[in-house]
Design a protein around this motif. Structure first.
Motif, short mmCIF file in Angstrom:
data_model
loop_
_atom_site.label_atom_id
_atom_site.label_comp_id
_atom_site.label_asym_id
_atom_site.label_seq_id
_atom_site.Cartn_x
_atom_site.Cartn_y
_atom_site.Cartn_z
N ALA A 95 3.12 -11.22 -8.53
CA ALA A 95 4.04 -10.88 -7.91
C ALA A 95 3.65 -10.05 -6.57
CB ALA A 95 4.93 -10.08 -8.59
N ALA A 96 2.71 -9.49 -6.73
CA ALA A 96 1.90 -8.68 -5.51
C ALA A 96 1.16 -9.75 -4.64
CB ALA A 96 0.84 -7.77 -6.20
N HIS A 97 0.70 -10.61 -4.96
CA HIS A 97 0.07 -11.71 -4.06
C HIS A 97 1.07 -12.60 -3.46
CE1 HIS A 97 -4.28 -11.28 -4.24
NE2 HIS A 97 -3.97 -11.09 -5.43
N ARG A 98 2.53 -12.88 -4.04
CA ARG A 98 3.38 -13.23 -3.22
C ARG A 98 3.76 -12.54 -1.97
NH1 ARG A 98 7.95 -16.13 -6.85
NH2 ARG A 98 6.42 -16.85 -8.63
N VAL A 99 3.71 -11.34 -2.08
CA VAL A 99 3.63 -10.31 -0.86
C VAL A 99 2.61 -10.33 0.08
CG1 VAL A 99 4.16 -7.90 0.03
CG2 VAL A 99 5.52 -8.92 -1.86
N ILE A 100 1.25 -10.08 -0.33
CA ILE A 100 0.19 -10.13 0.30
C ILE A 100 -0.14 -11.37 1.07
CG2 ILE A 100 -2.27 -9.77 -0.05
CD1 ILE A 100 -1.62 -7.76 -2.31
N ASP A 101 -0.21 -12.56 0.25
CA ASP A 101 -0.40 -13.74 0.80
C ASP A 101 0.42 -14.49 1.82
OD1 ASP A 101 -2.73 -13.61 -0.75
OD2 ASP A 101 -1.90 -14.61 -2.38
N SER A 102 1.77 -13.93 1.41
CA SER A 102 2.82 -14.81 2.32
C SER A 102 3.36 -14.04 3.63
CB SER A 102 4.11 -15.16 1.47
OG SER A 102 4.63 -14.00 1.17
N GLY A 103 2.98 -12.57 3.45
CA GLY A 103 3.43 -11.93 4.80
C GLY A 103 4.83 -11.64 4.78
N ARG A 104 5.62 -12.14 3.54
CA ARG A 104 6.93 -11.56 3.46
C ARG A 104 7.07 -10.24 2.90
NH1 ARG A 104 8.73 -15.63 -1.07
NH2 ARG A 104 10.70 -14.61 -0.88
N SER A 105 8.29 -9.38 3.15
CA SER A 105 8.41 -8.31 2.97
C SER A 105 8.60 -7.95 1.30
CB SER A 105 9.80 -7.81 3.69
OG SER A 105 10.96 -8.16 3.03
N ILE A 106 8.24 -6.74 0.96
CA ILE A 106 8.49 -6.40 -0.37
C ILE A 106 9.99 -6.50 -0.99
CG2 ILE A 106 8.20 -4.51 -1.87
CD1 ILE A 106 5.65 -3.61 -0.58
N ALA A 107 10.94 -6.15 -0.09
CA ALA A 107 12.08 -6.21 -0.47
C ALA A 107 12.74 -7.67 -0.72
CB ALA A 107 13.13 -5.77 0.42
N GLU A 108 12.08 -8.49 0.21
CA GLU A 108 12.44 -9.94 0.24
C GLU A 108 12.15 -10.62 -1.26
OE1 GLU A 108 11.99 -14.09 2.57
OE2 GLU A 108 11.16 -12.35 3.50
N VAL A 109 10.64 -10.28 -1.57
CA VAL A 109 10.13 -10.81 -2.74
C VAL A 109 10.81 -10.28 -4.08
CG1 VAL A 109 7.84 -11.05 -4.13
CG2 VAL A 109 7.92 -11.39 -1.54
N ALA A 110 10.95 -8.92 -3.80
CA ALA A 110 11.77 -8.16 -4.94
C ALA A 110 13.00 -8.96 -5.21
CB ALA A 110 11.67 -6.81 -4.47
N ARG A 111 13.81 -9.06 -4.15
CA ARG A 111 15.01 -9.52 -4.29
C ARG A 111 14.97 -11.02 -5.13
NH1 ARG A 111 16.90 -8.26 -0.12
NH2 ARG A 111 15.97 -9.88 1.38
N ASP A 112 13.96 -11.47 -4.47
CA ASP A 112 13.92 -13.05 -5.16
C ASP A 112 13.31 -13.24 -6.73
OD1 ASP A 112 14.27 -14.15 -2.64
OD2 ASP A 112 12.39 -14.76 -2.42
N LEU A 113 12.56 -11.92 -7.01
CA LEU A 113 12.15 -12.02 -8.44
C LEU A 113 13.08 -11.08 -9.45
CD1 LEU A 113 8.49 -11.33 -7.78
CD2 LEU A 113 9.63 -13.51 -8.57
N GLY A 114 14.07 -10.59 -8.74
CA GLY A 114 14.93 -9.60 -9.38
C GLY A 114 14.44 -8.33 -9.91
N LEU A 115 13.54 -7.77 -9.01
CA LEU A 115 12.88 -6.57 -9.06
C LEU A 115 13.29 -5.51 -8.34
CD1 LEU A 115 9.20 -8.06 -9.62
CD2 LEU A 115 10.73 -7.18 -11.31
N ASN A 116 13.20 -4.21 -8.71
CA ASN A 116 13.26 -3.24 -7.73
C ASN A 116 12.22 -3.04 -6.88
OD1 ASN A 116 12.35 -0.16 -7.02
ND2 ASN A 116 14.76 0.08 -7.82
N ASP A 117 12.48 -2.92 -5.51
CA ASP A 117 11.35 -3.22 -4.43
C ASP A 117 10.47 -1.74 -4.46
OD1 ASP A 117 13.43 -1.27 -3.49
OD2 ASP A 117 13.39 -1.78 -1.47
N GLY A 118 10.90 -0.75 -5.14
CA GLY A 118 9.64 0.33 -5.15
C GLY A 118 8.86 0.03 -6.31
N LEU A 119 9.17 -0.65 -7.37
CA LEU A 119 8.27 -1.16 -8.48
C LEU A 119 7.39 -2.08 -7.75
CD1 LEU A 119 7.38 -1.17 -11.36
CD2 LEU A 119 9.13 -2.97 -11.70
N LEU A 120 7.92 -3.09 -7.35
CA LEU A 120 6.99 -4.17 -6.60
C LEU A 120 6.16 -3.69 -5.63
CD1 LEU A 120 6.03 -7.14 -6.28
CD2 LEU A 120 7.78 -7.31 -4.44
N GLY A 121 6.60 -2.68 -4.85
CA GLY A 121 5.74 -1.81 -3.75
C GLY A 121 4.45 -1.08 -4.48
#
Length: 83
Positions: A16-42
Motif C-alpha cells: 500500500a505504501a509503495h502505491r503512493v511512493i512509486d506512483s506519485g498519487r496522493s495518500i488520500a487518493e490511494v487510501a480512498r481506493d483501498l478503503g483505508l483511513n488516510d492517516g493510517l496509510l500516511g
C-alpha cells in the motif's frame, strides 16, 4: 454494535505504501481506493520511506516484506554470557 478492528500484514502495508511512493498519487487518493483511513496509510508511507532511506544510507538493500514477516515470526532468543 462495535466494529471489529482490522489487522494488516506487513506485506500489505508495504504494498500500500509503495502505491503512493512509486506512483506519485496522493495518500488520500490511494487510501480512498483501498478503503483505508488516510492517516493510517500516511504512517505506513512514512515508515516505508524511513526504511528505504536507512537502507540507502548503509548501502544495503532493505528487507523484503516476506523477510520482515519471517523475522517477526521467529522466536526471540536470549543470549547469555557464559563465564
Amino acid at each position: 454494535m462495535s466494529r471489529k478492528r482490522r489487522s494488516f500484514t506487513t506485506e500489505y502495508k508495504v504494498d500500500a505504501a509503495h502505491r503512493v511512493i512509486d506512483s506519485g498519487r496522493s495518500i488520500a487518493e490511494v487510501a480512498r481506493d483501498l478503503g483505508l483511513n488516510d492517516g493510517l496509510l500516511g504512517r505506513w508511507v512514512a515508515d516505508e520511506r524511513r526504511r528505504l532511506d536507512a537502507a540507502g544510507q548503509t548501502g544495503q538493500e532493505p528487507l523484503t516484506a516476506a523477510e520482515r514477516d519471517e523475522l517477526a515470526r521467529l522466536p526471540s532468543r536470549r543470549r547469555t554470557s557464559r563465564s
